[in-house]
Motif scaffolding. Structure first.
Motif, PDB file in Angstrom:
ATOM      1  N   GLY A   1       0.969  -1.226  -0.120  1.00 57.65           N
ATOM      2  CA  GLY A   1      -0.055  -0.090   0.099  1.00 57.65           C
ATOM      3  C   GLY A   1       0.846   1.227   0.124  1.00 57.65           C
ATOM      4  N   GLY A   2       0.480   2.316   0.449  1.00 55.32           N
ATOM      5  CA  GLY A   2       0.799   3.731   0.490  1.00 55.32           C
ATOM      6  C   GLY A   2       0.271   4.415  -0.651  1.00 55.32           C
ATOM      7  N   THR A   3       1.174   5.687  -0.993  1.00 54.60           N
ATOM      8  CA  THR A   3       0.580   6.486  -1.681  1.00 54.60           C
ATOM      9  C   THR A   3       1.824   6.934  -2.929  1.00 54.60           C
ATOM     10  OG1 THR A   3       1.122   8.367  -0.400  1.00 54.60           O
ATOM     11  CG2 THR A   3      -0.921   7.652  -0.329  1.00 54.60           C
ATOM     12  N   PRO A   4       1.453   7.447  -4.091  1.00 54.04           N
ATOM     13  CA  PRO A   4       2.405   7.769  -4.865  1.00 54.04           C
ATOM     14  C   PRO A   4       3.221   8.653  -4.393  1.00 54.04           C
ATOM     15  CG  PRO A   4       0.389   7.318  -6.107  1.00 54.04           C
ATOM     16  CD  PRO A   4       0.077   7.290  -4.638  1.00 54.04           C
ATOM     17  N   GLU A   5       2.654   9.653  -3.799  1.00 54.93           N
ATOM     18  CA  GLU A   5       3.372  10.865  -3.187  1.00 54.93           C
ATOM     19  C   GLU A   5       4.472  10.426  -1.897  1.00 54.93           C
ATOM     20  OE1 GLU A   5      -0.058  10.567  -3.116  1.00 54.93           O
ATOM     21  OE2 GLU A   5      -0.520  12.310  -4.667  1.00 54.93           O
ATOM     22  N   GLY A   6       4.032   9.348  -1.185  1.00 56.25           N
ATOM     23  CA  GLY A   6       4.848   8.710  -0.267  1.00 56.25           C
ATOM     24  C   GLY A   6       6.190   8.072  -0.858  1.00 56.25           C
ATOM     25  N   ARG A   7       5.997   7.260  -2.067  1.00 55.36           N
ATOM     26  CA  ARG A   7       7.004   6.727  -2.715  1.00 55.36           C
ATOM     27  C   ARG A   7       8.173   7.627  -3.389  1.00 55.36           C
ATOM     28  NH1 ARG A   7       3.021   2.811  -2.998  1.00 55.36           N
ATOM     29  NH2 ARG A   7       1.821   3.739  -4.609  1.00 55.36           N
ATOM     30  N   ALA A   8       7.604   8.952  -3.842  1.00 56.90           N
ATOM     31  CA  ALA A   8       8.144   9.952  -4.581  1.00 56.90           C
ATOM     32  C   ALA A   8       9.102  10.634  -3.335  1.00 56.90           C
ATOM     33  CB  ALA A   8       7.225  11.197  -5.290  1.00 56.90           C
ATOM     34  N   ALA A   9       8.411  10.744  -2.118  1.00 54.20           N
ATOM     35  CA  ALA A   9       9.372  11.239  -0.986  1.00 54.20           C
ATOM     36  C   ALA A   9      10.409  10.606  -0.894  1.00 54.20           C
ATOM     37  CB  ALA A   9       8.326  11.458   0.070  1.00 54.20           C
ATOM     38  N   LEU A  10      10.352   9.334  -0.971  1.00 58.79           N
ATOM     39  CA  LEU A  10      11.927   8.352  -0.574  1.00 58.79           C
ATOM     40  C   LEU A  10      12.949   9.164  -1.450  1.00 58.79           C
ATOM     41  CD1 LEU A  10      10.259   5.040  -0.704  1.00 58.79           C
ATOM     42  CD2 LEU A  10      10.645   6.452   1.322  1.00 58.79           C
ATOM     43  N   ALA A  11      12.918   9.384  -2.524  1.00 61.71           N
ATOM     44  CA  ALA A  11      14.228   9.860  -3.116  1.00 61.71           C
ATOM     45  C   ALA A  11      14.518  11.305  -2.485  1.00 61.71           C
ATOM     46  CB  ALA A  11      13.555  10.167  -4.854  1.00 61.71           C
ATOM     47  N   ARG A  12      13.499  12.179  -2.111  1.00 64.70           N
ATOM     48  CA  ARG A  12      13.737  13.630  -1.513  1.00 64.70           C
ATOM     49  C   ARG A  12      14.352  13.343  -0.291  1.00 64.70           C
ATOM     50  NH1 ARG A  12       8.455  14.618  -3.598  1.00 64.70           N
ATOM     51  NH2 ARG A  12       7.611  14.775  -1.434  1.00 64.70           N
ATOM     52  N   PHE A  13      14.069  12.364   0.508  1.00 66.33           N
ATOM     53  CA  PHE A  13      14.469  12.162   1.769  1.00 66.33           C
ATOM     54  C   PHE A  13      15.950  11.788   1.812  1.00 66.33           C
ATOM     55  CE2 PHE A  13      15.714   8.879   4.986  1.00 66.33           C
ATOM     56  CZ  PHE A  13      15.582   9.492   5.868  1.00 66.33           C
ATOM     57  N   ASN A  14      16.377  10.824   0.624  1.00 72.24           N
ATOM     58  CA  ASN A  14      17.763  10.190   0.506  1.00 72.24           C
ATOM     59  C   ASN A  14      18.723  11.626   0.362  1.00 72.24           C
ATOM     60  OD1 ASN A  14      17.665   7.858   1.531  1.00 72.24           O
ATOM     61  ND2 ASN A  14      17.037   6.783  -0.553  1.00 72.24           N
ATOM     62  N   ARG A  15      18.091  12.539  -0.583  1.00 72.55           N
ATOM     63  CA  ARG A  15      18.821  13.800  -0.739  1.00 72.55           C
ATOM     64  C   ARG A  15      18.747  14.991   0.056  1.00 72.55           C
ATOM     65  NH1 ARG A  15      15.714  13.078  -5.638  1.00 72.55           N
ATOM     66  NH2 ARG A  15      14.697  14.909  -5.287  1.00 72.55           N
ATOM     67  N   CYS A  16      17.881  14.789   1.066  1.00 72.62           N
ATOM     68  CA  CYS A  16      17.460  15.872   1.877  1.00 72.62           C
ATOM     69  C   CYS A  16      17.149  17.032   0.870  1.00 72.62           C
ATOM     70  CB  CYS A  16      18.524  16.065   3.008  1.00 72.62           C
ATOM     71  SG  CYS A  16      18.051  16.949   4.402  1.00 72.62           S
ATOM     72  N   GLY A  17      16.424  16.834   0.019  1.00 73.20           N
ATOM     73  CA  GLY A  17      16.002  18.008  -0.711  1.00 73.20           C
ATOM     74  C   GLY A  17      15.216  17.762  -1.920  1.00 73.20           C
TER      75      GLY A  17
END
Length: 180
Positions: free
Chosen positions: A164-180
């Motif tokens: 489950g989860g959301t597309p926005e949640g999956r997209a946020a994982l890459a921003r998390f790893n870059r911190c931005g």
């Protein structure tokens, strides 16, 4: 480059299957708390805070529920970004006064420190405070306190592994790893 991208997609997909990923666009007050539904299901909620900001989350828990949470920050975030995590609810007692008002009949407990490097499930991060508490049931709040630095953080909630989860949640994982 294509090989690295494929590896990243596989790693991020594995995170999505391990926990349900969600994105919290901001929850700056108790009244605007981000609602975590189905607390028995494993999930990660990613968000961003600026220095001095708070992020509020609300959960409805059954009596005897064991809340198992971890707080992570992106490894690319400034080393000074070491947020604290508060648990607010009935029957809690802490040794510090929180930097926010708590509802009547509730107490607050802070979880801080313990920061260490973490690599796993597609994340390059620092893992910080963890809490594992058996609770009496009712409405509980988790509050992330940014402190003097800004960055991306992730709350990880242990539970049953359910896709489950959301597309926005999956997209946020890459921003998390870059911190931005």
């Amino acid at each position: 480059m294509k090989k690295q991208f494929t590896g990243l997609v596989i790693l991020l997909a594995s995170v999505g299957f391990a926990h349900q990923p969600f994105w919290n666009p901001g929850s700056p007050s108790l009244e605007q708390a981000y609602r975590i539904l189905e607390p028995t299901v494993s999930k990660v909620v990613t968000s961003q805070v600026n220095a001095g900001q708070l992020g509020f989350y609300v959960l409805e828990l059954a009596a005897g529920f064991v809340l198992d949470l971890g707080l992570f920050v992106g490894a690319a975030c400034p080393p000074a970004f070491q947020p604290r995590m508060w648990l607010v609810g009935p029957g809690l007692e802490g040794n510090e006064r929180p930097p926010f008002a708590i509802p009547g009949g509730m107490g607050a407990k802070v979880f801080a420190g313990g920061w260490r490097d973490y690599r796993g499930h597609g994340l390059v991060a620092r893992q910080g405070p963890e809490l594992r508490e058996r609770l009496r049931g009712g409405t509980y709040y988790v509050v992330v306190e940014a402190g003097n630095a800004a960055g991306y953080y992730m709350l990880s909630l242990a539970g049953a592994e359910v896709p489950g989860g959301t597309p926005e949640g999956r997209a946020a994982l890459a921003r998390f790893n870059r911190c931005g």
